[in-house]
Design a protein around this motif. Structure first.
Motif, PDB file in Angstrom:
ATOM      1  N   MET A   1       4.437   4.783  -4.908  1.00  0.00           N
ATOM      2  CA  MET A   1       5.696   4.214  -4.419  1.00  0.00           C
ATOM      3  C   MET A   1       5.622   2.694  -4.393  1.00  0.00           C
ATOM      4  O   MET A   1       4.552   2.106  -4.234  1.00  0.00           O
ATOM      5  N   SER A  93      -2.670   3.412   2.460  1.00  0.00           N
ATOM      6  CA  SER A  93      -1.829   3.978   1.402  1.00  0.00           C
ATOM      7  C   SER A  93      -2.063   3.261   0.078  1.00  0.00           C
ATOM      8  O   SER A  93      -2.310   2.052   0.051  1.00  0.00           O
ATOM      9  N   ASP A  95       0.202   2.698  -2.074  1.00  0.00           N
ATOM     10  CA  ASP A  95       1.493   2.202  -2.538  1.00  0.00           C
ATOM     11  C   ASP A  95       1.404   0.755  -3.022  1.00  0.00           C
ATOM     12  O   ASP A  95       0.607  -0.044  -2.528  1.00  0.00           O
TER      13      ASP A  95
END
Length: 201
Positions: A1, A93, A95
């Motif tokens: 993401m 994360s 991301d």
């Protein structure tokens, strides 16, 4: 993401923060904007208690599935630096992060902690601010992405000042934030002039 990282005092969060966040999502094809209320920023001395700022931010972003909130800086002891927050998020994360800052902050970023490392850890999106041109002599100029987000000339300082004067902040903040401020009798006493304008970035 692809995640937008949006830090600030949010004291209080205002409509300009929300407009810019939504614009950046669409402009750069992000999946989420992560709002991060500041914990103990190095260059600020007077601001409302963290819990109030966190709760107001939660109320402001409620209802937008692309907006999220983290208390990561509440969980950080001592002074909270942007680079340390970004690195902590990276550990949590995988991301891809897009750090959102105002053009006024770009002028100051060379004095931040480990600015070179910060640019290696994430992409940096600069949002134009009224009266603050993007500095063409910044050594990081070729490493930033300049947003076309509208320049919203609203600041948290302006909101607090209006409340102190007994003026309405309707349309400056969301209804939920306004009601929270009224319930908790916030901003009746003047904050120090050392407080940052907490610009829309």
């Amino acid at each position: 993401m692809k995640i937008g990282v949006f830090g600030g005092l949010f004291d209080p969060p205002h409509i300009g923060h929300l407009i810019i966040a939504q614009h950046v999502i669409e402009e750069f094809g992000l999946q989420q904007i992560l709002f991060i209320p500041s914990g103990n920023p190095p260059h600020k001395t007077k601001y409302s208690p963290y819990d109030h700022r966190y709760e107001m931010t939660a109320l402001a972003i409620a209802g937008n599935e692309c907006f999220a909130l983290t208390d990561i800086e509440r969980r950080t002891s001592g002074t909270t630096y942007t680079i340390e927050t970004v690195r902590a998020l990276s550990k949590e994360s995988p991301d891809e992060m897009y750090l959102m800052i105002g053009s006024d902050q770009l002028f100051e970023i060379e004095n931040w902690k480990d600015p070179g490392l910060l640019f290696r850890e994430c992409r940096v999106v600069v949002m134009k601010r009224p009266h603050h041109e993007v500095q063409k002599d910044s050594k990081f100029l070729d490493r930033i992405m300049i947003s076309t987000a509208p320049m919203i000339d609203i600041s948290s300082t302006m909101v607090r000042s209006r409340i102190e004067k007994g003026l309405s902040v309707r349309y400056f903040v969301t209804k939920e934030v306004r009601e929270y401020i009224e319930r908790n009798n916030l901003y009746k006493a003047k904050l120090s002039s050392n407080d940052d304008p907490d610009r829309a970035g």
